[in-house]
Motif scaffolding. Structure first.
Motif, short mmCIF file in Angstrom:
data_model
loop_
_atom_site.label_atom_id
_atom_site.label_comp_id
_atom_site.label_asym_id
_atom_site.label_seq_id
_atom_site.Cartn_x
_atom_site.Cartn_y
_atom_site.Cartn_z
N GLY A 18 0.82 -1.21 0.00
CA GLY A 18 0.00 0.00 0.00
C GLY A 18 0.85 1.26 0.00
N ALA A 19 1.88 1.27 0.84
CA ALA A 19 2.75 2.45 0.91
C ALA A 19 3.49 2.68 -0.40
CB ALA A 19 3.74 2.29 2.06
N GLU A 20 3.95 1.60 -1.03
CA GLU A 20 4.67 1.74 -2.30
C GLU A 20 3.75 2.25 -3.39
OE1 GLU A 20 7.67 1.61 -5.18
OE2 GLU A 20 7.80 1.56 -2.99
N ALA A 21 2.51 1.76 -3.40
CA ALA A 21 1.55 2.21 -4.41
C ALA A 21 1.21 3.68 -4.23
CB ALA A 21 0.29 1.35 -4.35
N VAL A 22 1.02 4.11 -2.98
CA VAL A 22 0.75 5.52 -2.71
C VAL A 22 1.94 6.37 -3.16
CG1 VAL A 22 0.48 7.21 -0.85
CG2 VAL A 22 -0.92 5.15 -0.86
N ILE A 193 8.08 -3.32 -4.07
CA ILE A 193 8.44 -2.73 -5.36
C ILE A 193 8.11 -3.69 -6.49
CG2 ILE A 193 10.38 -1.99 -6.80
CD1 ILE A 193 11.68 -0.89 -4.25
N ALA A 194 8.52 -4.94 -6.34
CA ALA A 194 8.25 -5.93 -7.39
C ALA A 194 6.75 -6.12 -7.59
CB ALA A 194 8.91 -7.26 -7.01
N TYR A 195 6.00 -6.10 -6.51
CA TYR A 195 4.55 -6.31 -6.59
C TYR A 195 3.88 -5.17 -7.36
CZ TYR A 195 0.34 -8.61 -4.72
OH TYR A 195 -0.84 -9.32 -4.59
N VAL A 196 4.23 -3.95 -7.00
CA VAL A 196 3.61 -2.80 -7.68
C VAL A 196 4.12 -2.67 -9.11
CG1 VAL A 196 3.18 -0.31 -7.54
CG2 VAL A 196 3.23 -1.67 -5.45
N ASP A 197 5.34 -3.07 -9.36
CA ASP A 197 5.83 -3.13 -10.75
C ASP A 197 4.90 -3.99 -11.61
OD1 ASP A 197 8.03 -1.55 -10.20
OD2 ASP A 197 9.49 -3.20 -10.25
#
Length: 213
Positions: A18-22, A193-197
């Motif tokens: 969630g934080a990476e996506a934001v 990072i990999a997930y949101v990528d």
């Protein structure tokens, strides 16, 4: 910009995703039964993925469901019990369905065995590992119109070894990824990072992949 609904939004993996996506400018709703500790910028939403009426409402303006909850039974309900409803609602609403998976169903080498089938795998983790493997198997049986992905972390992954954000990692398929010393590990931020990528640039549609240093 995508709208993510993160089930398990206060947990180790879910909060980091969630934080990476934001951070990248996406809109994120963090769902939990007690959602008070979601990351900054994430909308806190009280709910459960076992409540199909709630899930259906959440799907109306969502692009991606991120399922980051334990697979074992909690209050008598296993993750796999919610999968049929998640699948149906995702198909009806065109939502991409994604899962924070387990490492133990990865093969230790091409041709197997799976990590949790090896003699040294701890007995106390076998139930959780088996439940995660069942979820992955069920996803692989779903109709072609369900867009899903499942991300297995490295063998060492969790709040007890958070690591530092490196911004680099290796991506694999169904085989455990290890470094030159035979260690398989990934920090929470780099896993996110990999997930949101994958959300931003899909390369693993209807597939499981893994990430490790």
């Amino acid at each position: 910009m995508a709208k993510l609904v993160v089930f398990g939004g206060t947990g180790y993996a879910g909060s980091r995703i969630g934080a990476e996506a934001v951070r990248r400018g996406h809109e994120v709703a963090g769902v939990a039964r007690n959602p008070g500790s979601v990351p900054e910028g994430v909308e806190a939403v009280q709910g459960s993925l076992h409540d199909e009426e709630f899930v259906a409402r959440a799907a109306k303006d969502a692009d991606v469901f991120v399922v980051a909850t334990p697979a074992r039974a909690i209050d008598g309900e296993k993750l796999i019990d919610a999968v049929p409803g998640l699948v149906r609602i995702a198909r009806e609403n065109g939502v991409r369905l994604s899962f924070v998976g387990g490492a133990a169903s990865l093969l230790v080498a091409e041709g197997g065995p799976r990590l949790f089938d090896t003699p040294e795998f701890p007995d106390e983790y076998k139930e959780e590992a088996g439940n995660h493997a069942e979820v992955l198997a069920l996803l692989r049986e779903q109709p072609e119109d369900l867009d899903w992905f499942y991300v297995s972390p490295a063998a060492e992954f969790g709040a007890w070894i958070p690591g530092e954000r490196r911004g680099e990692f290796r991506v694999g398929g169904d085989v455990l990824v290890t470094d030159e010393n035979g260690k398989s590990h990934i920090g929470g931020d780099d896993y996110a990072i990999a997930y949101v990528d994958e959300i931003e640039q899909p390369k693993h549609r209807r597939a499981r992949f893994t990430v490790a240093y």
